[in-house]
Scaffold this active site. Sequence first.
Site, short mmCIF file in Angstrom:
data_model
loop_
_atom_site.label_atom_id
_atom_site.label_comp_id
_atom_site.label_asym_id
_atom_site.label_seq_id
_atom_site.Cartn_x
_atom_site.Cartn_y
_atom_site.Cartn_z
N SER A 185 1.03 -1.07 -0.19
CA SER A 185 -0.15 0.07 0.11
C SER A 185 0.85 1.26 -0.20
CB SER A 185 -0.81 0.11 1.06
OG SER A 185 -1.18 1.35 1.74
N ASP A 189 -4.52 3.06 -2.72
CA ASP A 189 -5.76 3.42 -1.72
C ASP A 189 -6.44 4.69 -2.05
OD1 ASP A 189 -3.73 1.84 0.84
OD2 ASP A 189 -5.49 0.97 -0.07
N GLY A 238 -3.95 3.62 7.36
CA GLY A 238 -2.98 2.62 7.84
C GLY A 238 -2.60 2.48 9.15
N ASP A 285 -5.81 -7.15 3.31
CA ASP A 285 -5.61 -5.68 3.42
C ASP A 285 -5.67 -5.19 4.99
OD1 ASP A 285 -6.23 -2.48 1.53
OD2 ASP A 285 -4.77 -3.07 3.08
N GLY A 333 -3.10 -4.20 8.47
CA GLY A 333 -2.30 -4.91 9.63
C GLY A 333 -1.56 -5.96 9.34
N SER A 364 2.33 -0.23 6.64
CA SER A 364 3.50 0.06 7.87
C SER A 364 4.65 -1.04 7.80
CB SER A 364 2.85 0.07 9.00
OG SER A 364 1.51 0.60 8.85
C1 DX5 Z 1 -6.61 0.91 4.59
C2 DX5 Z 1 -5.98 0.55 3.37
C3 DX5 Z 1 -4.63 -0.15 3.58
C4 DX5 Z 1 -3.74 0.43 4.63
C5 DX5 Z 1 -2.73 -0.78 4.75
O1 DX5 Z 1 -7.70 1.39 4.28
O2 DX5 Z 1 -6.88 -0.03 2.62
O3 DX5 Z 1 -4.09 -0.55 2.28
O4 DX5 Z 1 -3.24 1.21 3.98
O5 DX5 Z 1 -1.90 -0.42 5.56
P1 DX5 Z 1 -1.12 -1.28 6.91
O6 DX5 Z 1 -0.44 -2.41 6.31
O7 DX5 Z 1 -0.27 -0.23 7.51
O8 DX5 Z 1 -2.26 -1.75 7.88
#
Ligand code: DX5
Length: 235
Positions: A16, A43, A152, A185, A187, A208
């Site tokens: 992402s 996103d 995120g 998608d 965490g 992240s």
């Molecule tokens: C949240 C997004 C995800 C997010 C993932 O709405 O769709 O793609 O950015 O980020 P992490 O991996 O940090 O949870």
Amino acid sequence: MSDHPGTDRTIEIAPSVLPADFAKLGEEVAALEAAGVDRIQWDVMDGRFVPNLTFGPDVIAACRPHATVLFEAHLMVEEPDELASRYVDAGCELLIVHAEACRHLHRTLGHLRELGARAAVALNPATPASAVEHVLDLVDLVLVMTVNPGFGGQRYIATMEAKVREVSAMITAAGLGDRVHVEVDGGIGPATVAGAAAAGANVLVAGSALFKDPAGLGHAVDELRSLALAARPEH
Ligand code: DX5
């Protein structure tokens, strides 16, 4: 066709772009490709479907020449039909719409294919797998959100693994196991990726976990891929 739902599909790592340095997005996209990612997820948030605003099509179009991997647009927007053609023109080969945002999901998926894109559907955590049962023949991918969309850095919702298993089994039962991907998608990181892969997910979106790895993007991508491969049912 394997009798383990989800094992016909190759493991793919999809970053992402949300945690990237927006002041140098083109370089960041090139660095992701150099780190070995299999596709890049944008996103797209409209401030209505989710309480956040992100990438317009012009931003993505500016980054398209900086990488050759597939671009997918995760459309967290209220009216995806209105915006779809602009994201196709910006260089996104696959468009993901949310089942919750589409009154006529079957028609919307058909519309994406008419635009020449690959179509996909996403499910918020509260939405059951049955919402996509009758459109599997129209999609290349089903995205099971493992956080509530919009930001995120949120905590992985492990109870979504049951839905990943259900969606993966539905796809295999429909004889689409070698064509339709299962994506997760939210965490996704070293501590959570094994559970998602073991449940049948093969496309793993991470923000992240990739950008915040002190050992760098390449290490983060390799680590997620090897943990996912090791967790697959056939191992
Ligand atoms: C949240 C997004 C995800 C997010 C993932 O709405 O769709 O793609 O950015 O980020 P992490 O991996 O940090 O949870």
